[in-house]
Design an enzyme around this catalytic site. Sequence first.
Site, PDB file in Angstrom:
ATOM      1  N   TYR A 382       2.126   3.465  51.630  1.00  0.00           N
ATOM      2  CA  TYR A 382       2.951   2.494  50.889  1.00  0.00           C
ATOM      3  C   TYR A 382       3.244   1.258  51.726  1.00  0.00           C
ATOM      4  CZ  TYR A 382       7.865   0.898  50.542  1.00  0.00           C
ATOM      5  OH  TYR A 382       9.018   0.172  50.591  1.00  0.00           O
ATOM      6  N   GLY A 385       0.089  -0.779  52.481  1.00  0.00           N
ATOM      7  CA  GLY A 385      -0.336  -1.461  51.273  1.00  0.00           C
ATOM      8  C   GLY A 385       0.528  -2.676  50.969  1.00  0.00           C
ATOM      9  N   CYS A 386       1.824  -2.566  51.247  1.00  0.00           N
ATOM     10  CA  CYS A 386       2.727  -3.697  51.001  1.00  0.00           C
ATOM     11  C   CYS A 386       2.475  -4.847  51.970  1.00  0.00           C
ATOM     12  CB  CYS A 386       4.177  -3.242  51.076  1.00  0.00           C
ATOM     13  SG  CYS A 386       4.712  -2.295  49.633  1.00  0.00           S
ATOM     14  N   VAL A 387       2.043  -4.543  53.208  1.00  0.00           N
ATOM     15  CA  VAL A 387       1.649  -5.621  54.114  1.00  0.00           C
ATOM     16  C   VAL A 387       0.553  -6.451  53.454  1.00  0.00           C
ATOM     17  CG1 VAL A 387       0.612  -6.201  56.337  1.00  0.00           C
ATOM     18  CG2 VAL A 387       2.280  -4.347  56.202  1.00  0.00           C
ATOM     19  N   PHE A 390       1.960  -8.663  50.486  1.00  0.00           N
ATOM     20  CA  PHE A 390       2.638  -9.904  50.862  1.00  0.00           C
ATOM     21  C   PHE A 390       1.671 -10.894  51.508  1.00  0.00           C
ATOM     22  CE2 PHE A 390       6.415  -7.186  50.475  1.00  0.00           C
ATOM     23  CZ  PHE A 390       7.216  -8.010  49.717  1.00  0.00           C
TER      24      PHE A 390
END
Length: 421
Positions: A382, A385-387, A390
């Site tokens: 998670y 993946g968020c890196v 953004f």
Amino acid sequence: MTLARVFERLAGAGAPVEFTAYDGSRAGVNGADLRFHVRSPHAVSYLVHSPGALGLARAYVSGMIDVSGDMYTVLSTMQQVLGEVSAREKARVLSEVLRDPLLRGAVSRRLDPPPQEAPFSRVPSWLRHSKRRDAKAISHHYDVSNTFYEWVLGPSMAYTCACFPEEHSTLEEAQFHKHDLVAKKLGLEPGMRLLDVGCGWGGMVMHAAKEYGVKALGVTLSKQQAEWAQKAIADRGLSDLAEVRHMDYRDVAETGFDAVSSIGLTEHIGKANLPSYFSFLYDKLKPYGRMLNHTITRPDNLAPPIKQDGFINRYVFPDGELEGPGYIQSQMNDAGFEIRHQENLREHYARTLRGWCDNLEDHWDEAVAEVGEGTARVWRVYMAGCVLGFEQNWIQLHQTLGVKLDDKGDARMPLRPDWGV
């Protein structure tokens, strides 16, 4: 077709990945830095029966697939190669899988999702955000383990985007700077009263009390967060100024606050509830009171919102909903706030997440012992993946500052922003 060969075909023969499997099969690039090891033929069932990347995520979270290598690099690489596999090629691979008795048996069995997946019924958006359901959603994500969060977030215990004042600032310096930036935008001064909704572990509440002499009240739906925060407040000698309650923000009875901060809560509110949410916060303020809304946004409102059946909503933020920054600002404006400032901290959140990823890897064995390998794997994939999200502008982070005018339209705001960078 061997298991390793199945994954190589799905990824594409040119993928810089080595695939191995429990049956001894091997495919892909021998000795590659990125390696997938398939531990069960049932991993193929998740790939076939789950939409998009969810199947791969389920296989990883359940332990049917092991991944070696930096997770960010793994995800960015697989994002590129999987996007190049045509539907025809996927159908061809499936037809070959079905010729193998072992793989055919695995594919024919539809597996239940891993236990880390939120067991929420899929309901229309206007039914999602009852107090009971919101409490359940928040508990799913935040009542994991305070010890686990201490390892991932670091000493600040701030689970929101930091703001890096310098290129080489540490995560802790950036979290302090974020809280101070919010305080300055709100114009906090000694003797003021602050309401911090969705306060987490009380970072903003304690910062306002310690650094600005403000009497601060924070509320959170997470029981574990509230307990941790109240102990931290007492340990730091701030009990005369700071308080964190385990309660829904909608149940706050006090009014007449000088400032309101909402740092990372709006994502949980739901689009249908934004008008009442901002109206509620507006009514809590005195005239000239400022409200700072800090929230993850999507770049625009043209594309469909994030899928409710995707990985993030199933495993991390059940019922989460993101809106574009313009929509957020419009809802604040319509609730009565005059908008005075807005900025996008997208790149700062990518850096923040990288820091959390590093912290998790540094404490991987302890994290697995504390919350279980499945939950630790959810967090690993998670956050990495968020890196990507953004960095590639799939998602953003906006701070929007509004003020409550008096009856004559006076804001008592400085002629120019006085909060620095």
